[in-house]
Design a protein around this motif. Structure first.
Motif, PDB file in Angstrom:
ATOM      1  N   LEU A  40     -28.819 -30.605  -1.125  1.00 16.00           N
ATOM      2  CA  LEU A  40     -27.412 -30.813  -1.486  1.00 16.00           C
ATOM      3  C   LEU A  40     -26.822 -29.570  -2.143  1.00 16.00           C
ATOM      4  O   LEU A  40     -25.674 -29.194  -1.877  1.00 16.00           O
ATOM      5  N   ILE A  41     -27.600 -28.901  -2.993  1.00 17.51           N
ATOM      6  CA  ILE A  41     -27.119 -27.681  -3.647  1.00 17.51           C
ATOM      7  C   ILE A  41     -26.841 -26.596  -2.614  1.00 17.51           C
ATOM      8  O   ILE A  41     -25.810 -25.899  -2.674  1.00 17.51           O
ATOM      9  N   LEU A  42     -27.742 -26.431  -1.656  1.00 13.82           N
ATOM     10  CA  LEU A  42     -27.545 -25.426  -0.616  1.00 13.82           C
ATOM     11  C   LEU A  42     -26.301 -25.732   0.217  1.00 13.82           C
ATOM     12  O   LEU A  42     -25.537 -24.821   0.567  1.00 13.82           O
ATOM     13  N   LEU A  43     -26.075 -26.994   0.534  1.00 14.87           N
ATOM     14  CA  LEU A  43     -24.902 -27.368   1.323  1.00 14.87           C
ATOM     15  C   LEU A  43     -23.613 -27.140   0.537  1.00 14.87           C
ATOM     16  O   LEU A  43     -22.598 -26.729   1.105  1.00 14.87           O
ATOM     17  N   ILE A  44     -23.650 -27.385  -0.770  1.00 14.74           N
ATOM     18  CA  ILE A  44     -22.476 -27.139  -1.602  1.00 14.74           C
ATOM     19  C   ILE A  44     -22.141 -25.647  -1.630  1.00 14.74           C
ATOM     20  O   ILE A  44     -20.974 -25.244  -1.496  1.00 14.74           O
ATOM     21  N   PHE A  45     -23.170 -24.810  -1.786  1.00 17.41           N
ATOM     22  CA  PHE A  45     -22.947 -23.365  -1.777  1.00 17.41           C
ATOM     23  C   PHE A  45     -22.400 -22.898  -0.431  1.00 17.41           C
ATOM     24  O   PHE A  45     -21.491 -22.055  -0.380  1.00 17.41           O
ATOM     25  N   ASN A  46     -22.934 -23.425   0.653  1.00 22.18           N
ATOM     26  CA  ASN A  46     -22.455 -23.020   1.964  1.00 22.18           C
ATOM     27  C   ASN A  46     -21.008 -23.446   2.188  1.00 22.18           C
ATOM     28  O   ASN A  46     -20.235 -22.746   2.830  1.00 22.18           O
ATOM     29  N   THR A  47     -20.651 -24.615   1.677  1.00 23.02           N
ATOM     30  CA  THR A  47     -19.262 -25.054   1.780  1.00 23.02           C
ATOM     31  C   THR A  47     -18.349 -24.121   0.991  1.00 23.02           C
ATOM     32  O   THR A  47     -17.251 -23.757   1.456  1.00 23.02           O
ATOM     33  N   PHE A  48     -18.790 -23.710  -0.190  1.00 23.53           N
ATOM     34  CA  PHE A  48     -18.022 -22.741  -0.984  1.00 23.53           C
ATOM     35  C   PHE A  48     -17.871 -21.423  -0.235  1.00 23.53           C
ATOM     36  O   PHE A  48     -16.776 -20.841  -0.186  1.00 23.53           O
TER      37      PHE A  48
END
Length: 202
Positions: free
Chosen positions: A155-163
Motif C-alpha cells: 500500500l505504501i508503494l502504491l501511494i508513492f507511485n500515485t504521488f
C-alpha cells in the motif's frame, strides 16, 4: 545513458512478471502432485515455490515503484540521476522484497494466530503425517501479521507511485501549456502516459 537505465528498469519489472507466472504455474503443478502423492519432498518443494511466488509478486510492486521514482527524478531532479547506478536499483528491487519476506516469515513463525482453530487450506492434508508439512507451510494459512508485514508495504508503494504520477502530470502539463515547449518535455509527456497504462497492471 538515461534511456539505457530506463530500459534496464523495464527489464527488471517484466522479469518479476515472468518469474511470478512461472512460480504460479509450478506451484499449481506441485499442488496437484501433493493431492495425489503426499511425499515429504513434494510438500517441501510446493511450500518453497509458494514462498517464491509471494516473493516475486512483492518484487513486482517494488520494481513498479522504481519505475515511478526514476520518472519522477527525471522530470523533477534530472541532475540527481548522475549519482544513481543500476546496482542501486537492483539492490532495492530484489533486496527489499527479500527483507520483507524474511521479516514476514519470522513474524508468522513466532507470533501465534489470533484464531488457532481457523479453517485453512492446509487442513485438507492433515490426515497423514506428511499432510502436517503442508499445514506448517508459513505462507499457506491466513495470519493477522499479513496485513502489517506484507500488505502495508504494498500500500505504501502504491501511494508513492500515485504521488509520482500526479506530480509528474502536473509538471508536464504545465510545461506543455507554455509557449516554448521542448522536445524533451514531450518525451516526458509520453513517459507519463506510459506510466498511466502500466499502473493498472498491478
Amino acid at each position: 545513458e538515461m534511456r539505457c537505465m530506463r530500459h534496464k528498469i523495464h527489464i527488471g519489472l517484466f522479469l518479476t512478471y515472468i518469474f511470478t507466472d512461472l512460480a504460479w504455474i509450478i506451484t499449481s503443478l506441485l499442488q496437484n502432485e501433493v493431492i495425489e502423492n503426499e511425499r515429504v519432498l513434494v510438500l517441501i518443494l510446493w511450500c518453497s515455490f509458494r514462498t517464491m511466488l509471494s516473493y516475486f509478486h512483492l518484487a513486482t510492486f517494488f520494481w513498479m515503484f522504481l519505475e515511478g521514482l526514476y520518472l519522477f527524478l527525471q522530470v523533477q531532479m534530472p541532475l540527481s540521476l548522475a549519482n544513481v547506478k543500476h546496482k542501486h536499483f537492483l539492490i532495492f528491487g530484489w533486496g527489499c522484497p527479500l527483507l520483507v519476506i524474511v521479516l514476514w516469515g519470522i513474524l508468522r513463525d513466532n507470533l501465534p494466530p489470533l484464531q488457532p482453530n481457523h479453517q485453512s487450506q492446509g487442513e485438507a492434508y492433515n490426515e497423514t503425517d506428511e499432510g502436517h508439512e503442508v499445514f506448517k507451510c508459513p505462507f499457506l494459512e491466513d495470519h493477522h501479521v499479513d496485513f502489517f508485514a506484507y500488505k502495508v508495504p504494498v500500500l505504501i508503494l502504491l501511494i508513492f507511485n500515485t504521488f509520482f504520477l500526479v506530480w509528474i502530470m502536473v509538471i508536464v502539463i504545465s510545461k506543455l501549456r507554455a509557449q516554448t515547449v521542448m522536445e524533451y518535455d514531450r518525451k516526458h509527456w509520453k513517459a507519463a502516459k506510459a506510466l498511466i497504462v502500466v499502473i493498472p497492471l498491478l
